[in-house]
Design a protein around this motif. Structure first.
Motif, PDB file in Angstrom:
ATOM      1  N   PRO A   2       0.793  -1.213   0.000  1.00 19.64           N
ATOM      2  CA  PRO A   2       0.000   0.000   0.000  1.00 19.64           C
ATOM      3  C   PRO A   2       0.831   1.271   0.000  1.00 19.64           C
ATOM      4  N   ASP A   3       2.031   1.241   0.529  1.00 16.87           N
ATOM      5  CA  ASP A   3       2.796   2.475   0.605  1.00 16.87           C
ATOM      6  C   ASP A   3       3.801   2.598  -0.536  1.00 16.87           C
ATOM      7  N   VAL A  28       0.032   0.237   9.230  1.00 19.13           N
ATOM      8  CA  VAL A  28       0.698   0.083   7.933  1.00 19.13           C
ATOM      9  C   VAL A  28       1.652  -1.108   7.984  1.00 19.13           C
ATOM     10  N   SER A  29       2.361  -1.262   9.097  1.00 23.10           N
ATOM     11  CA  SER A  29       3.258  -2.409   9.244  1.00 23.10           C
ATOM     12  C   SER A  29       2.478  -3.716   9.287  1.00 23.10           C
ATOM     13  N   LEU A  31      -0.481  -4.232   7.949  1.00 22.84           N
ATOM     14  CA  LEU A  31      -0.990  -4.460   6.599  1.00 22.84           C
ATOM     15  C   LEU A  31       0.105  -5.046   5.707  1.00 22.84           C
ATOM     16  N   LEU A  56      -4.836   5.277   9.372  1.00 25.94           N
ATOM     17  CA  LEU A  56      -4.153   4.504   8.330  1.00 25.94           C
ATOM     18  C   LEU A  56      -3.859   5.382   7.115  1.00 25.94           C
ATOM     19  N   ASP A  59      -1.059   7.743   7.931  1.00 26.54           N
ATOM     20  CA  ASP A  59       0.217   7.028   8.007  1.00 26.54           C
ATOM     21  C   ASP A  59       0.705   6.621   6.615  1.00 26.54           C
ATOM     22  N   LEU A  60      -0.221   6.162   5.772  1.00 22.07           N
ATOM     23  CA  LEU A  60       0.154   5.810   4.398  1.00 22.07           C
ATOM     24  C   LEU A  60       0.651   7.035   3.634  1.00 22.07           C
ATOM     25  N   ARG A  63       4.173   7.867   4.655  1.00 27.58           N
ATOM     26  CA  ARG A  63       5.162   6.901   4.161  1.00 27.58           C
ATOM     27  C   ARG A  63       5.171   6.777   2.640  1.00 27.58           C
ATOM     28  N   ARG A  64       4.297   7.492   1.980  1.00 26.49           N
ATOM     29  CA  ARG A  64       4.162   7.368   0.519  1.00 26.49           C
ATOM     30  C   ARG A  64       5.444   7.798  -0.180  1.00 26.49           C
TER      31      ARG A  64
END
Length: 157
Positions: A2-3, A28-29, A31, A56, A59-60, A63-64
């Motif tokens: 996802p990221d 995120v971790s 996932l 989420l 956070d995504l 980290r994107r």
């Protein structure tokens, strides 16, 4: 992932529900340890599921990586599969929330709008909220399987 990162090796996949435990910013971790990249969050009304999805998305976004998919939270409660498929419904929702995405893409890109192009190319990561708000009479006609070829990840509850 996802990221925007490649999927983890199978050695890091969760082998049991205990391998998916986490707190707060760990979603995120967590996932990343799900082999399918799909997650269902279950809970009673007012348990905080939507807030968890907001965290989420934030956070995504933090980290994107450049060029990676952009996470967008959308309520699926208004989707009716008898009126349009999930991808078409998502494109319409994107146009409602982000009117600039209604514009026609340049010649050579397939899609009626930028929203459709971005969804088809995997540049939008849809986080779906509100499965429990779907009217009973149409609930059985909608399923997580409907997202199989639609989106990089779907998070429903």
């Amino acid at each position: 992932m996802p990221d925007g990162r490649p999927p983890p090796s199978t050695e890091t996949w969760a082998s049991s529900p205990d391998g998916l435990a986490g707190e707060g910013g760990d979603l995120v971790s967590v996932l990343g340890r799900v082999p399918t990249g799909r997650l269902v969050v279950l809970g009673e009304p007012w348990a905080g599921k939507t807030m968890l999805m907001v965290w989420l998305v934030l956070d995504l976004l933090a980290r994107r990586v450049s060029g990676g998919p952009v996470p967008i939270l959308a309520s699926i409660a208004s989707w009716n599969p008898e009126e349009r498929d999930l991808r078409g419904w998502l494109a319409a929702q994107l146009v409602i929330d982000y009117p600039a995405l209604a514009a026609a893409p340049p010649t050579g890109l397939e899609g009626a709008s930028w929203a459709a192009v971005l969804l088809a190319s995997g540049l939008i990561l849809m986080i779906l909220d509100g499965l429990d708000e779907i009217p009973e009479e149409v609930r059985g006609r909608r399923s997580a399987g409907s997202t199989t070829h639609c989106c990089p990840v779907s998070i429903w509850w």
